[in-house]
Design a protein around this motif. Structure first.
Motif, PDB file in Angstrom:
ATOM      1  N   SER A   1       8.435  -0.385  -4.342  1.00 36.62           N
ATOM      2  CA  SER A   1       7.476  -0.178  -5.427  1.00 36.62           C
ATOM      3  C   SER A   1       7.828  -1.088  -6.597  1.00 36.62           C
ATOM      4  O   SER A   1       8.994  -1.450  -6.785  1.00 36.62           O
ATOM      5  N   LEU A   2       6.803  -1.442  -7.374  1.00 37.58           N
ATOM      6  CA  LEU A   2       6.988  -2.296  -8.546  1.00 37.58           C
ATOM      7  C   LEU A   2       6.834  -1.448  -9.802  1.00 37.58           C
ATOM      8  O   LEU A   2       5.807  -0.790  -9.991  1.00 37.58           O
ATOM      9  N   LEU A   3       7.864  -1.475 -10.650  1.00 36.37           N
ATOM     10  CA  LEU A   3       7.903  -0.702 -11.886  1.00 36.37           C
ATOM     11  C   LEU A   3       8.107  -1.623 -13.068  1.00 36.37           C
ATOM     12  O   LEU A   3       8.623  -2.730 -12.917  1.00 36.37           O
ATOM     13  N   PRO A   4       7.759  -1.155 -14.281  1.00 37.14           N
ATOM     14  CA  PRO A   4       8.108  -1.945 -15.466  1.00 37.14           C
ATOM     15  C   PRO A   4       9.616  -1.937 -15.667  1.00 37.14           C
ATOM     16  O   PRO A   4      10.305  -0.970 -15.311  1.00 37.14           O
TER      17      PRO A   4
ATOM     18  N   ASP B   1       6.816  10.024 -14.565  1.00 34.87           N
ATOM     19  CA  ASP B   1       7.624  10.591 -15.640  1.00 34.87           C
ATOM     20  C   ASP B   1       8.840   9.718 -15.915  1.00 34.87           C
ATOM     21  O   ASP B   1       9.201   9.454 -17.065  1.00 34.87           O
ATOM     22  N   LEU B   2       9.498   9.271 -14.848  1.00 36.91           N
ATOM     23  CA  LEU B   2      10.684   8.438 -14.991  1.00 36.91           C
ATOM     24  C   LEU B   2      10.358   7.113 -15.673  1.00 36.91           C
ATOM     25  O   LEU B   2      11.144   6.613 -16.486  1.00 36.91           O
ATOM     26  N   ILE B   3       9.208   6.567 -15.352  1.00 32.40           N
ATOM     27  CA  ILE B   3       8.782   5.324 -16.001  1.00 32.40           C
ATOM     28  C   ILE B   3       8.581   5.547 -17.490  1.00 32.40           C
ATOM     29  O   ILE B   3       8.977   4.722 -18.326  1.00 32.40           O
ATOM     30  N   ASP B   4       7.991   6.686 -17.850  1.00 34.47           N
ATOM     31  CA  ASP B   4       7.822   7.000 -19.270  1.00 34.47           C
ATOM     32  C   ASP B   4       9.174   7.085 -19.963  1.00 34.47           C
ATOM     33  O   ASP B   4       9.357   6.573 -21.071  1.00 34.47           O
ATOM     34  N   MET B   5      10.140   7.729 -19.304  1.00 35.80           N
ATOM     35  CA  MET B   5      11.439   7.988 -19.938  1.00 35.80           C
ATOM     36  C   MET B   5      12.350   6.764 -19.982  1.00 35.80           C
ATOM     37  O   MET B   5      13.286   6.718 -20.779  1.00 35.80           O
ATOM     38  N   THR B   6      12.088   5.781 -19.140  1.00 33.89           N
ATOM     39  CA  THR B   6      12.945   4.586 -19.112  1.00 33.89           C
ATOM     40  C   THR B   6      12.269   3.332 -19.654  1.00 33.89           C
ATOM     41  O   THR B   6      12.956   2.360 -19.969  1.00 33.89           O
TER      42      THR B   6
END
Length: 400
Positions: free
Chosen positions: A60-63, A343-348
């Motif tokens: 997966s691709l994340l910010p 949620d993890l993307i928001d927090m990191t």
């Protein structure tokens, strides 16, 4: 910014800012996100000028992640006050999916802090940013803290909050101090909080013995952040909620969590997640120079720190920062809460970018933003990291 050949990633799950593409594509040009969308909408003609990056199945691709509280890594520390120290950190952090960070100081002599501020500022001006995590500014942790809650901050250098001293340091840093940890209950604390708010610097309550009422006063003055929740503060008591009680109850406050499984137990991480939700939590490392190295003895603010599998401690047993990686913090938090990948993307990524007023260019995958990107596999291990469009880490390769 050094220009690079435009590239494209396609056929991968992409967590874009407003939508999750199960089979998406992303185009990157000159370090910025040019396009992001569903692969079914991808034009083969428009893609001819893009190099295609092949990604393993199931990724997966994340910010890119943003660490707003980090002292050191790879054998170096912000307080070393050398160009090489910050560069080593910037080179090492993409290994864990961190693409930008606040270089964090600690309580030391005025001259040592001033030297560190000058050095980070010079680095920010001179660094080409070619495949390295970006230094977004400085987190000034101390010396305006409460001796009762100093933790690993050397007590002999603690001083009362001083508007004049902060102004001097901010001038030295050329405006690059973006976040200040302080004890607002100390004399001069509220005045400094007000000034920080007026000058768009995040005022964070930390290493503090403030009462619930004193935290409320600080919020009215402009405080909007809490440094490493549950650590370096009074305890949550049923008649004296103190800093942690206010942090959990007041929606105005973002809170940091060191999710290494040592600083905060799983149950308290879950409590923080349930009360603050994904909207007000920020995962940090608070890591020291020992991160990425073997167990042994290291230095932190002139103090000896022993690093073992159970954490980093001073000689008296006090916790002294962490050696956790952001990718591990993400994994740890997911294991002990019911949080989603979003949620993890928001927090990191999202929350730290918003708190630093950088969401226009950081913190999410959207057209026009910096191409700070992390490819993770199904086990949430970092496979690739791109910092402003340049490959900064590939699993199995050493780029430090």
């Amino acid at each position: 910014m050094i220009k690079h050949q435009p590239f494209m990633i396609k056929g991968i799950q992409i967590y874009a800012e407003d939508y999750t593409y199960e089979k998406g594509y992303i185009k990157v040009v000159d370090g910025f996100i040019k396009e992001v969308g569903d692969v079914k909408e991808l034009s083969s003609i428009d893609s001819l000028n893009f190099d295609e990056v092949f990604i393993p199945d199931g990724c997966s691709l994340l910010p890119g992640m943003i660490d707003i509280h980090i002292h050191g890594a790879a054998g170096t520390d912000t307080m070393d006050a050398t160009f090489e120290a910050i560069e080593k950190m910037a080179n090492a952090l993409p290994h864990e999916g961190t693409t930008s960070f606040l270089a964090t100081t600690m309580t030391q002599s005025e001259q040592a802090i001033e030297d560190a501020l000058k050095n980070v500022t010079n680095y920010m001006k001179q660094s080409e940013g070619n495949g390295q995590a970006e230094v977004l500014g400085i987190h000034l942790e101390g010396p305006f803290i409460n001796e009762k809650r100093n933790g690993a901050q050397p007590a002999e250098y603690i001083t009362e909050p001083s508007l004049d001293l902060f102004k001097k340091w901010q001038e030295v840093a050329e405006g690059n101090i973006k976040l200040v940890t302080l004890a607002p209950e100390r004399p001069g604390g509220i005045d400094l909080v007000k000034y920080l708010k007026e000058t768009n610097v995040v005022a964070s309550i930390g290493h503090s013995d403030a009462t619930y009422e004193e935290v409320n006063t600080a919020i009215l003055a402009g405080a909007s952040h809490v440094t490493h929740l549950f650590n370096g503060m009074n305890s949550l008591h049923h008649r004296k909620p103190g800093v942690p009680g206010a942090a959990l109850l007041r929606d105005e406050l973002y809170v940091e969590i060191i999710a290494d499984g040592i600083h905060v137990c799983p149950e308290m991480m879950d409590l923080a997640y349930r009360l603050k939700t994904k909207n007000k939590l920020i995962l940090i490392t608070d890591s020291i120079r020992a991160k990425g190295l073997t167990e042994g003895t290291y230095e932190l603010g002139g103090q000896q720190v022993t690093v073992t599998e159970t954490g980093a401690t001073l000689e008296n047993g006090t916790l002294a920062g962490s050696v956790v990686k952001m990718s591990d913090a993400l994994q740890n938090f997911k294991k002990v809460t019911s949080c989603s990948m979003r949620d993890l993307i928001d927090m990191t990524s999202v929350n730290p970018a918003k708190q630093l007023n950088l969401f226009d260019r950081k913190g999410s995958i959207a057209e026009g933003k910096d191409a700070d990107l992390v490819v993770m596999n199904k086990d949430l291990e970092v496979v690739f990291t791109y910092c402003r469009g340049k490959l900064a880490y590939k699993k199995g390769e050493n780029r430090t």
